[in-house]
Write a protein that holds these residues in place. Structure first.
Motif, PDB file in Angstrom:
ATOM      1  N   LEU A   4      12.286 -10.774  -6.230  1.00  0.00           N
ATOM      2  CA  LEU A   4      11.399  -9.903  -5.947  1.00  0.00           C
ATOM      3  C   LEU A   4      10.148  -9.556  -5.864  1.00  0.00           C
ATOM      4  N   THR A   5       9.686  -9.995  -6.641  1.00  0.00           N
ATOM      5  CA  THR A   5       8.155 -10.316  -6.311  1.00  0.00           C
ATOM      6  C   THR A   5       7.503 -10.667  -4.927  1.00  0.00           C
ATOM      7  N   LEU A   6       8.130 -12.466  -4.690  1.00  0.00           N
ATOM      8  CA  LEU A   6       7.656 -12.859  -3.440  1.00  0.00           C
ATOM      9  C   LEU A   6       8.480 -11.732  -1.888  1.00  0.00           C
ATOM     10  N   THR A   7       9.212 -10.857  -2.529  1.00  0.00           N
ATOM     11  CA  THR A   7      10.010 -10.528  -1.492  1.00  0.00           C
ATOM     12  C   THR A   7       8.937  -8.910  -1.301  1.00  0.00           C
ATOM     13  N   MET A   8       8.341  -8.742  -2.630  1.00  0.00           N
ATOM     14  CA  MET A   8       7.380  -7.584  -2.621  1.00  0.00           C
ATOM     15  C   MET A   8       6.171  -8.029  -1.893  1.00  0.00           C
ATOM     16  N   ILE A   9       5.512  -9.639  -2.220  1.00  0.00           N
ATOM     17  CA  ILE A   9       4.646 -10.058  -1.477  1.00  0.00           C
ATOM     18  C   ILE A   9       3.740  -9.665   0.221  1.00  0.00           C
ATOM     19  N   ALA A  10       5.827 -10.522   1.065  1.00  0.00           N
ATOM     20  CA  ALA A  10       6.115 -10.451   2.243  1.00  0.00           C
ATOM     21  C   ALA A  10       6.414  -8.915   2.837  1.00  0.00           C
ATOM     22  N   ILE A  11       6.341  -7.832   1.773  1.00  0.00           N
ATOM     23  CA  ILE A  11       6.982  -6.868   2.125  1.00  0.00           C
ATOM     24  C   ILE A  11       5.259  -6.276   2.429  1.00  0.00           C
ATOM     25  N   LEU A  12       4.364  -6.414   1.465  1.00  0.00           N
ATOM     26  CA  LEU A  12       3.335  -5.913   1.694  1.00  0.00           C
ATOM     27  C   LEU A  12       2.068  -6.375   2.627  1.00  0.00           C
ATOM     28  N   VAL A  13       2.412  -8.170   3.114  1.00  0.00           N
ATOM     29  CA  VAL A  13       2.030  -8.750   4.487  1.00  0.00           C
ATOM     30  C   VAL A  13       1.809  -7.778   5.489  1.00  0.00           C
ATOM     31  N   THR A 118      10.700 -26.144 -11.241  1.00  0.00           N
ATOM     32  CA  THR A 118      10.862 -24.957 -10.746  1.00  0.00           C
ATOM     33  C   THR A 118       9.637 -24.108 -10.905  1.00  0.00           C
ATOM     34  N   VAL A 119       8.412 -24.456 -11.611  1.00  0.00           N
ATOM     35  CA  VAL A 119       6.467 -23.410 -11.385  1.00  0.00           C
ATOM     36  C   VAL A 119       6.635 -23.706 -10.141  1.00  0.00           C
ATOM     37  N   TYR A 120       6.920 -25.603  -9.838  1.00  0.00           N
ATOM     38  CA  TYR A 120       6.304 -26.452  -8.621  1.00  0.00           C
ATOM     39  C   TYR A 120       6.879 -25.120  -7.089  1.00  0.00           C
ATOM     40  N   LEU A 121       7.850 -25.342  -7.666  1.00  0.00           N
ATOM     41  CA  LEU A 121       9.595 -24.886  -6.510  1.00  0.00           C
ATOM     42  C   LEU A 121       8.259 -23.352  -6.707  1.00  0.00           C
ATOM     43  N   ILE A 122       8.349 -22.298  -6.971  1.00  0.00           N
ATOM     44  CA  ILE A 122       7.968 -20.843  -6.967  1.00  0.00           C
ATOM     45  C   ILE A 122       6.570 -20.828  -5.845  1.00  0.00           C
ATOM     46  N   PHE A 123       5.802 -22.128  -6.321  1.00  0.00           N
ATOM     47  CA  PHE A 123       4.772 -22.274  -5.852  1.00  0.00           C
ATOM     48  C   PHE A 123       5.126 -22.155  -4.091  1.00  0.00           C
ATOM     49  N   HIS A 124       6.004 -24.004  -3.980  1.00  0.00           N
ATOM     50  CA  HIS A 124       6.024 -24.057  -2.552  1.00  0.00           C
ATOM     51  C   HIS A 124       6.824 -23.380  -1.832  1.00  0.00           C
ATOM     52  N   TYR A 125       7.668 -22.558  -2.918  1.00  0.00           N
ATOM     53  CA  TYR A 125       8.206 -20.853  -1.841  1.00  0.00           C
ATOM     54  C   TYR A 125       7.232 -19.929  -1.156  1.00  0.00           C
ATOM     55  N   VAL A 126       6.321 -19.584  -2.330  1.00  0.00           N
ATOM     56  CA  VAL A 126       5.403 -19.021  -1.861  1.00  0.00           C
ATOM     57  C   VAL A 126       4.513 -19.490  -0.196  1.00  0.00           C
ATOM     58  N   GLU A 127       3.981 -20.727  -0.758  1.00  0.00           N
ATOM     59  CA  GLU A 127       3.126 -21.866   0.500  1.00  0.00           C
ATOM     60  C   GLU A 127       4.381 -21.293   1.595  1.00  0.00           C
ATOM     61  N   LEU A 128       5.599 -21.653   1.381  1.00  0.00           N
ATOM     62  CA  LEU A 128       6.746 -21.465   2.839  1.00  0.00           C
ATOM     63  C   LEU A 128       6.820 -20.018   4.032  1.00  0.00           C
ATOM     64  N   MET A 129       6.711 -19.113   2.758  1.00  0.00           N
ATOM     65  CA  MET A 129       6.592 -18.327   3.421  1.00  0.00           C
ATOM     66  C   MET A 129       4.819 -17.203   4.324  1.00  0.00           C
ATOM     67  N   ALA A 130       4.154 -18.331   3.940  1.00  0.00           N
ATOM     68  CA  ALA A 130       3.095 -18.608   4.327  1.00  0.00           C
ATOM     69  C   ALA A 130       3.288 -18.477   5.789  1.00  0.00           C
ATOM     70  N   PRO A 132       5.384 -18.420   8.106  1.00  0.00           N
ATOM     71  CA  PRO A 132       6.350 -17.792   8.915  1.00  0.00           C
ATOM     72  C   PRO A 132       5.546 -16.307   9.379  1.00  0.00           C
ATOM     73  N   LEU A 133       4.522 -15.859   7.681  1.00  0.00           N
ATOM     74  CA  LEU A 133       4.069 -15.046   8.285  1.00  0.00           C
ATOM     75  C   LEU A 133       3.135 -14.640   9.003  1.00  0.00           C
ATOM     76  N   GLU A 134       2.627 -16.599   8.856  1.00  0.00           N
ATOM     77  CA  GLU A 134       1.137 -16.241   9.301  1.00  0.00           C
ATOM     78  C   GLU A 134       1.415 -16.373  11.050  1.00  0.00           C
ATOM     79  N   GLU A 135       2.660 -16.440  11.459  1.00  0.00           N
ATOM     80  CA  GLU A 135       3.180 -16.776  13.443  1.00  0.00           C
ATOM     81  C   GLU A 135       3.694 -14.938  13.301  1.00  0.00           C
TER      82      GLU A 135
END
Length: 177
Positions: A4-13, A118-130, A132-135
């Motif tokens: 939900l937090t990552l979704t909110m970040i994407a929506i905010l962007v 799992t902590v690593y995966l959370i950060f990795h997912y944030v970077e994976l979102m970057a 496509p949103l940059e594109e």
């Protein structure tokens, strides 16, 4: 909660990018207008370079070009700043996203709810979102420029000619053979 937090970040962007796009598109329209003036001016001067040299009007021509550039530069700066505002907003939102990921990860890891992997995966997912949103940001800027160009072409196509065809006063009998 993390999803939900990552979704909110994407929506905010997306919301921030749309807001900036809305306010910077008028600058791109003005930029396209000056660009058309510049290329028109250059085209005229290139085709009449012999006349310019013969009449000795190099200084006048260069002065006219400088005046056009002085008008064009502030508009180009504002249009380009819109590009950089969108880029900076992207960086800030993803920095906030990384901070949120750090806080959530620290909380969940501290309460033994997730593992270090799992902590690593959370950060990795944030970077994976970057990426496509940059594109998307990049494509939005290209669309802004294209939209400004399309508006400019529509304006040019709506110009009505003041020349009346077939109204030269000659009858078909009066034509010259």
């Amino acid at each position: 909660r993390i999803g939900l937090t990552l979704t909110m970040i994407a929506i905010l962007v997306m919301v921030v990018m749309k807001y900036i796009e809305k306010h910077s598109s008028k600058h791109w329209e003005k930029s396209r207008e000056y660009s058309a003036q510049l290329y028109g001016f250059l085209g005229e001067q290139i085709t009449s370079v012999e006349d310019i040299n013969t009449c000795g009007s190099k200084n006048y021509t260069m002065n006219s070009l400088y005046k056009l550039f002085r008008k064009m530069l502030p508009v180009e700066i504002k249009a380009t700043l819109g590009h950089y505002y969108m880029w900076i907003a992207n960086i800030i939102v993803f920095a906030l996203g990384n901070a949120a990921a750090l806080i959530l990860s620290a909380y969940f890891y501290g309460n033994s709810l997730i593992t270090f992997g799992t902590v690593y995966l959370i950060f990795h997912y944030v970077e994976l979102m970057a990426n496509p949103l940059e594109e998307i940001r990049s494509q939005m800027q290209k669309l802004q420029r294209a939209e400004a160009s399309i508006k400019r072409v529509k304006e040019l196509l709506q110009i009505k000619s003041t020349i009346k065809y077939g109204d030269n006063g000659l009858n078909s009998k009066d034509s010259i053979d």
